[in-house]
Design a protein around this motif. Structure first.
Motif, PDB file in Angstrom:
ATOM      1  N   LEU A  32     130.062   4.931  31.858  1.00  0.00           N
ATOM      2  CA  LEU A  32     130.470   6.324  31.832  1.00  0.00           C
ATOM      3  C   LEU A  32     129.258   7.190  31.543  1.00  0.00           C
ATOM      4  CD1 LEU A  32     133.692   6.045  29.655  1.00  0.00           C
ATOM      5  CD2 LEU A  32     133.550   6.181  32.137  1.00  0.00           C
ATOM      6  N   GLU A  33     129.143   8.273  32.266  1.00  0.00           N
ATOM      7  CA  GLU A  33     128.100   9.240  31.974  1.00  0.00           C
ATOM      8  C   GLU A  33     128.722  10.349  31.148  1.00  0.00           C
ATOM      9  OE1 GLU A  33     125.726  10.690  35.128  1.00  0.00           O
ATOM     10  OE2 GLU A  33     125.435   8.712  35.998  1.00  0.00           O
ATOM     11  N   GLU A  34     128.080  10.664  30.044  1.00  0.00           N
ATOM     12  CA  GLU A  34     128.587  11.694  29.153  1.00  0.00           C
ATOM     13  C   GLU A  34     127.600  12.849  29.133  1.00  0.00           C
ATOM     14  OE1 GLU A  34     129.400  12.285  24.390  1.00  0.00           O
ATOM     15  OE2 GLU A  34     129.305  10.278  25.208  1.00  0.00           O
ATOM     16  N   GLU A  35     128.104  14.054  29.298  1.00  0.00           N
ATOM     17  CA  GLU A  35     127.243  15.227  29.235  1.00  0.00           C
ATOM     18  C   GLU A  35     126.749  15.406  27.803  1.00  0.00           C
ATOM     19  OE1 GLU A  35     127.339  20.041  29.937  1.00  0.00           O
ATOM     20  OE2 GLU A  35     129.051  18.845  30.516  1.00  0.00           O
ATOM     21  N   ILE A  36     125.455  15.628  27.658  1.00  0.00           N
ATOM     22  CA  ILE A  36     124.861  15.829  26.339  1.00  0.00           C
ATOM     23  C   ILE A  36     124.604  17.314  26.144  1.00  0.00           C
ATOM     24  CG2 ILE A  36     122.834  15.379  24.907  1.00  0.00           C
ATOM     25  CD1 ILE A  36     122.651  12.642  26.167  1.00  0.00           C
ATOM     26  N   THR A  37     125.037  17.832  25.005  1.00  0.00           N
ATOM     27  CA  THR A  37     124.785  19.220  24.629  1.00  0.00           C
ATOM     28  C   THR A  37     124.011  19.223  23.316  1.00  0.00           C
ATOM     29  OG1 THR A  37     126.780  19.483  23.290  1.00  0.00           O
ATOM     30  CG2 THR A  37     126.998  19.878  25.669  1.00  0.00           C
ATOM     31  N   GLU A  38     123.690  20.407  22.826  1.00  0.00           N
ATOM     32  CA  GLU A  38     122.996  20.523  21.543  1.00  0.00           C
ATOM     33  C   GLU A  38     123.841  19.996  20.389  1.00  0.00           C
ATOM     34  OE1 GLU A  38     121.948  24.611  21.163  1.00  0.00           O
ATOM     35  OE2 GLU A  38     120.607  24.568  22.881  1.00  0.00           O
ATOM     36  N   ASP A  39     125.165  19.935  20.576  1.00  0.00           N
ATOM     37  CA  ASP A  39     126.074  19.500  19.511  1.00  0.00           C
ATOM     38  C   ASP A  39     126.476  18.030  19.602  1.00  0.00           C
ATOM     39  OD1 ASP A  39     126.158  22.109  18.434  1.00  0.00           O
ATOM     40  OD2 ASP A  39     127.626  22.679  19.957  1.00  0.00           O
ATOM     41  N   THR A  40     126.091  17.342  20.679  1.00  0.00           N
ATOM     42  CA  THR A  40     126.452  15.938  20.843  1.00  0.00           C
ATOM     43  C   THR A  40     125.775  15.097  19.769  1.00  0.00           C
ATOM     44  OG1 THR A  40     126.619  16.230  23.242  1.00  0.00           O
ATOM     45  CG2 THR A  40     126.414  13.973  22.430  1.00  0.00           C
ATOM     46  N   VAL A  41     126.551  14.290  19.070  1.00  0.00           N
ATOM     47  CA  VAL A  41     125.989  13.396  18.057  1.00  0.00           C
ATOM     48  C   VAL A  41     125.432  12.169  18.774  1.00  0.00           C
ATOM     49  CG1 VAL A  41     126.493  11.960  16.054  1.00  0.00           C
ATOM     50  CG2 VAL A  41     127.535  14.225  16.265  1.00  0.00           C
ATOM     51  N   ILE A  42     124.142  11.927  18.578  1.00  0.00           N
ATOM     52  CA  ILE A  42     123.445  10.805  19.208  1.00  0.00           C
ATOM     53  C   ILE A  42     123.363   9.672  18.187  1.00  0.00           C
ATOM     54  CG2 ILE A  42     121.308  10.080  20.348  1.00  0.00           C
ATOM     55  CD1 ILE A  42     122.688  12.409  21.795  1.00  0.00           C
ATOM     56  N   GLY A  65     120.922  19.861  17.931  1.00  0.00           N
ATOM     57  CA  GLY A  65     121.096  21.170  17.318  1.00  0.00           C
ATOM     58  C   GLY A  65     120.592  21.238  15.889  1.00  0.00           C
ATOM     59  N   GLN A  66     120.519  20.104  15.218  1.00  0.00           N
ATOM     60  CA  GLN A  66     120.022  20.069  13.842  1.00  0.00           C
ATOM     61  C   GLN A  66     118.502  20.206  13.770  1.00  0.00           C
ATOM     62  OE1 GLN A  66     122.423  16.356  13.229  1.00  0.00           O
ATOM     63  NE2 GLN A  66     122.746  17.282  11.218  1.00  0.00           N
ATOM     64  N   PHE A  67     117.819  20.137  14.920  1.00  0.00           N
ATOM     65  CA  PHE A  67     116.359  20.157  14.932  1.00  0.00           C
ATOM     66  C   PHE A  67     115.780  21.278  15.794  1.00  0.00           C
ATOM     67  CE2 PHE A  67     117.808  15.779  14.418  1.00  0.00           C
ATOM     68  CZ  PHE A  67     117.221  15.453  13.211  1.00  0.00           C
ATOM     69  N   LEU A  68     116.585  22.241  16.182  1.00  0.00           N
ATOM     70  CA  LEU A  68     116.132  23.266  17.121  1.00  0.00           C
ATOM     71  C   LEU A  68     115.015  24.147  16.576  1.00  0.00           C
ATOM     72  CD1 LEU A  68     119.423  24.410  18.842  1.00  0.00           C
ATOM     73  CD2 LEU A  68     117.682  22.832  19.665  1.00  0.00           C
ATOM     74  N   ASP A  69     114.838  24.176  15.277  1.00  0.00           N
ATOM     75  CA  ASP A  69     113.782  25.004  14.705  1.00  0.00           C
ATOM     76  C   ASP A  69     112.398  24.379  14.874  1.00  0.00           C
ATOM     77  OD1 ASP A  69     114.430  22.931  12.988  1.00  0.00           O
ATOM     78  OD2 ASP A  69     113.915  24.059  11.188  1.00  0.00           O
ATOM     79  N   ASN A  70     112.330  23.152  15.380  1.00  0.00           N
ATOM     80  CA  ASN A  70     111.052  22.465  15.547  1.00  0.00           C
ATOM     81  C   ASN A  70     110.841  22.140  17.019  1.00  0.00           C
ATOM     82  OD1 ASN A  70     108.743  20.997  15.366  1.00  0.00           O
ATOM     83  ND2 ASN A  70     109.416  19.763  13.641  1.00  0.00           N
ATOM     84  N   TRP A  88     115.486  16.043  25.590  1.00  0.00           N
ATOM     85  CA  TRP A  88     115.087  17.386  25.155  1.00  0.00           C
ATOM     86  C   TRP A  88     113.574  17.505  25.234  1.00  0.00           C
ATOM     87  CZ3 TRP A  88     118.170  21.446  23.651  1.00  0.00           C
ATOM     88  CH2 TRP A  88     117.545  22.519  23.028  1.00  0.00           C
ATOM     89  N   ARG A  89     113.092  18.518  25.974  1.00  0.00           N
ATOM     90  CA  ARG A  89     111.651  18.728  26.115  1.00  0.00           C
ATOM     91  C   ARG A  89     111.391  20.221  26.247  1.00  0.00           C
ATOM     92  NH1 ARG A  89     109.477  15.709  30.939  1.00  0.00           N
ATOM     93  NH2 ARG A  89     110.849  17.147  32.005  1.00  0.00           N
ATOM     94  N   ASP A  90     110.312  20.686  25.642  1.00  0.00           N
ATOM     95  CA  ASP A  90     109.892  22.089  25.737  1.00  0.00           C
ATOM     96  C   ASP A  90     110.992  23.056  25.315  1.00  0.00           C
ATOM     97  OD1 ASP A  90     107.387  21.263  26.702  1.00  0.00           O
ATOM     98  OD2 ASP A  90     108.105  21.285  28.773  1.00  0.00           O
ATOM     99  N   GLY A  91     111.751  22.686  24.283  1.00  0.00           N
ATOM    100  CA  GLY A  91     112.761  23.575  23.740  1.00  0.00           C
ATOM    101  C   GLY A  91     114.045  23.680  24.535  1.00  0.00           C
ATOM    102  N   LYS A  92     114.295  22.738  25.474  1.00  0.00           N
ATOM    103  CA  LYS A  92     115.545  22.795  26.240  1.00  0.00           C
ATOM    104  C   LYS A  92     115.976  21.398  26.678  1.00  0.00           C
ATOM    105  CE  LYS A  92     112.949  24.013  30.328  1.00  0.00           C
ATOM    106  NZ  LYS A  92     112.587  25.049  31.250  1.00  0.00           N
ATOM    107  N   LEU A  93     117.265  21.285  27.009  1.00  0.00           N
ATOM    108  CA  LEU A  93     117.817  20.018  27.480  1.00  0.00           C
ATOM    109  C   LEU A  93     117.208  19.634  28.817  1.00  0.00           C
ATOM    110  CD1 LEU A  93     121.572  20.546  26.615  1.00  0.00           C
ATOM    111  CD2 LEU A  93     120.100  18.773  25.673  1.00  0.00           C
ATOM    112  N   VAL A  94     116.985  18.341  29.014  1.00  0.00           N
ATOM    113  CA  VAL A  94     116.483  17.804  30.278  1.00  0.00           C
ATOM    114  C   VAL A  94     117.689  17.413  31.116  1.00  0.00           C
ATOM    115  CG1 VAL A  94     115.180  15.913  31.323  1.00  0.00           C
ATOM    116  CG2 VAL A  94     114.380  16.959  29.202  1.00  0.00           C
ATOM    117  N   GLU A  95     117.684  17.781  32.379  1.00  0.00           N
ATOM    118  CA  GLU A  95     118.815  17.433  33.253  1.00  0.00           C
ATOM    119  C   GLU A  95     118.504  16.220  34.080  1.00  0.00           C
ATOM    120  OE1 GLU A  95     120.855  20.529  35.193  1.00  0.00           O
ATOM    121  OE2 GLU A  95     120.118  22.016  33.793  1.00  0.00           O
TER     122      GLU A  95
END
Length: 95
Positions: A32-42, A65-70, A88-95
């Motif tokens: 299954l492919e699951e969409e990852i967002t800033e809130d997805t627990v990895i 989302g817990q690390f967006l300040d860095n 996640w690279r350069d401050g945004k999600l990788v597609e």
């Protein structure tokens, strides 16, 4: 030699499946492919500093989302086979 193959069809309406040549001895792997967002627990996430690649951290059961300040880090999912998937690279999600 042509080998043997089986067919399995799943209905779109959730009413079941149809098989052609499949027995109770056959096994299947379903991915299954699951969409990852800033809130997805990895479950296992690795972050590597872009400026100093010697700085690496492993986080368990955390979201990006817990690390967006860095923004100095790239974030990866640590897969069960010990490979990394960049998410996640350069401050945004990788597609």
């Amino acid at each position: 030699c042509y080998g043997h193959y089986s067919k399995i069809y799943f209905s779109n309406d959730g009413q079941g499946l149809y098989t052609d040549g499949v027995t109770d001895k056959d096994t299947f792997t379903v991915e299954l492919e699951e969409e990852i967002t800033e809130d997805t627990v990895i479950p296992k996430m690795v972050c590597i500093c872009r400026k100093n690649q010697n700085e690496t951290n492993i986080h368990y059961s955390r979201s990006i989302g817990q690390f967006l300040d860095n923004e100095d880090f790239n974030y990866y999912v640590l897969n069960d086979d010990d490979t990394l998937t960049l998410i996640w690279r350069d401050g945004k999600l990788v597609e």
